[in-house]
Design a protein around this motif. Sequence first.
Motif, mmCIF file in Angstrom:
data_model
loop_
_atom_site.group_PDB
_atom_site.id
_atom_site.type_symbol
_atom_site.label_atom_id
_atom_site.label_comp_id
_atom_site.label_asym_id
_atom_site.label_seq_id
_atom_site.Cartn_x
_atom_site.Cartn_y
_atom_site.Cartn_z
ATOM 1 N N SER A 21 0.802 -1.228 0.000
ATOM 2 C CA SER A 21 0.000 0.000 0.000
ATOM 3 C C SER A 21 0.835 1.278 0.000
ATOM 4 O O SER A 21 0.307 2.355 -0.312
ATOM 5 N N HIS A 22 2.109 1.186 0.322
ATOM 6 C CA HIS A 22 2.962 2.382 0.327
ATOM 7 C C HIS A 22 3.109 2.965 -1.081
ATOM 8 O O HIS A 22 3.388 4.143 -1.246
ATOM 9 N N LEU A 35 4.605 9.968 1.201
ATOM 10 C CA LEU A 35 4.366 9.103 2.357
ATOM 11 C C LEU A 35 5.640 9.094 3.185
ATOM 12 O O LEU A 35 6.611 8.390 2.868
ATOM 13 N N GLY A 36 5.656 9.918 4.199
ATOM 14 C CA GLY A 36 6.846 10.033 5.044
ATOM 15 C C GLY A 36 7.188 8.706 5.706
ATOM 16 O O GLY A 36 6.299 7.916 6.041
ATOM 17 N N LEU A 81 8.467 6.693 1.830
ATOM 18 C CA LEU A 81 8.213 5.298 1.481
ATOM 19 C C LEU A 81 7.555 5.129 0.122
ATOM 20 O O LEU A 81 7.635 4.053 -0.461
ATOM 21 N N GLU A 82 6.913 6.148 -0.412
ATOM 22 C CA GLU A 82 6.149 5.982 -1.655
ATOM 23 C C GLU A 82 7.015 5.658 -2.858
ATOM 24 O O GLU A 82 6.553 5.090 -3.840
ATOM 25 N N ASN A 83 8.284 5.977 -2.799
ATOM 26 C CA ASN A 83 9.171 5.709 -3.934
ATOM 27 C C ASN A 83 9.891 4.365 -3.811
ATOM 28 O O ASN A 83 10.711 4.024 -4.655
ATOM 29 N N GLU A 105 9.677 -4.587 19.649
ATOM 30 C CA GLU A 105 10.715 -4.013 18.816
ATOM 31 C C GLU A 105 10.241 -4.235 17.381
ATOM 32 O O GLU A 105 9.779 -5.330 17.051
ATOM 33 N N PHE A 106 10.317 -3.204 16.553
ATOM 34 C CA PHE A 106 9.781 -3.331 15.199
ATOM 35 C C PHE A 106 10.773 -2.833 14.159
ATOM 36 O O PHE A 106 11.684 -2.057 14.458
ATOM 37 N N SER A 107 10.575 -3.310 12.939
ATOM 38 C CA SER A 107 11.370 -2.813 11.813
ATOM 39 C C SER A 107 10.529 -2.884 10.550
ATOM 40 O O SER A 107 9.624 -3.709 10.425
ATOM 41 N N VAL A 108 10.854 -2.000 9.631
ATOM 42 C CA VAL A 108 10.282 -2.014 8.290
ATOM 43 C C VAL A 108 11.473 -2.014 7.341
ATOM 44 O O VAL A 108 12.356 -1.162 7.449
ATOM 45 N N SER A 109 11.479 -2.969 6.430
ATOM 46 C CA SER A 109 12.597 -3.106 5.502
ATOM 47 C C SER A 109 12.077 -3.514 4.132
ATOM 48 O O SER A 109 10.897 -3.800 3.959
ATOM 49 N N THR A 110 12.972 -3.530 3.174
ATOM 50 C CA THR A 110 12.669 -4.035 1.844
ATOM 51 C C THR A 110 13.939 -4.598 1.238
ATOM 52 O O THR A 110 14.987 -3.958 1.310
ATOM 53 N N CYS A 111 13.855 -5.790 0.708
ATOM 54 C CA CYS A 111 14.999 -6.436 0.043
ATOM 55 C C CYS A 111 16.285 -6.333 0.866
ATOM 56 O O CYS A 111 17.353 -6.037 0.338
#
Length: 136
Positions: A21-22, A35-36, A81-83, A105-111
């Motif tokens: 959805s980002h 989207l900050g 995050l939108e890009n 404890e959280f994280s957001v990542s990609t590849c």
Amino acid sequence: MCLLNSVLTWDQITIQCDAVSHRSATNPLRAHGRLGSVCGIEYAAQAMAIHGALLAPMDSAIPRIGYLVSVRGTTLHVAHLENITTDLLIKADCITASANNILYEFSVSTCGQLLLAGRATVVLNATSPFILGESA
């Protein structure tokens, strides 16, 4: 508003979800087309809420309501995050839990690239938004 796409894995301690959805121009968290990265905290909060629901006893007639009361030690590694063209991986690990408080404890990542990470405290079944004895 559900920002997550699916739950990938979960157990008593950890949940991992993905999100697409980002990239959506209609993402409700976008402002002026952007989207900050701080919005990633909401993605993590939704993963924590799902984790709580998955861990709830099956005979639980009334769901426990959780309030995100504190976010600390958060590091933002990107501005937006939108890009990000690939799916987001959202991970939340329960560090400690009591009857009415959970520290994640959280994280957001990609590849394999970390986008943001931090800690969040959730209070369950608070009877008032002024849970710490504060008054309005």
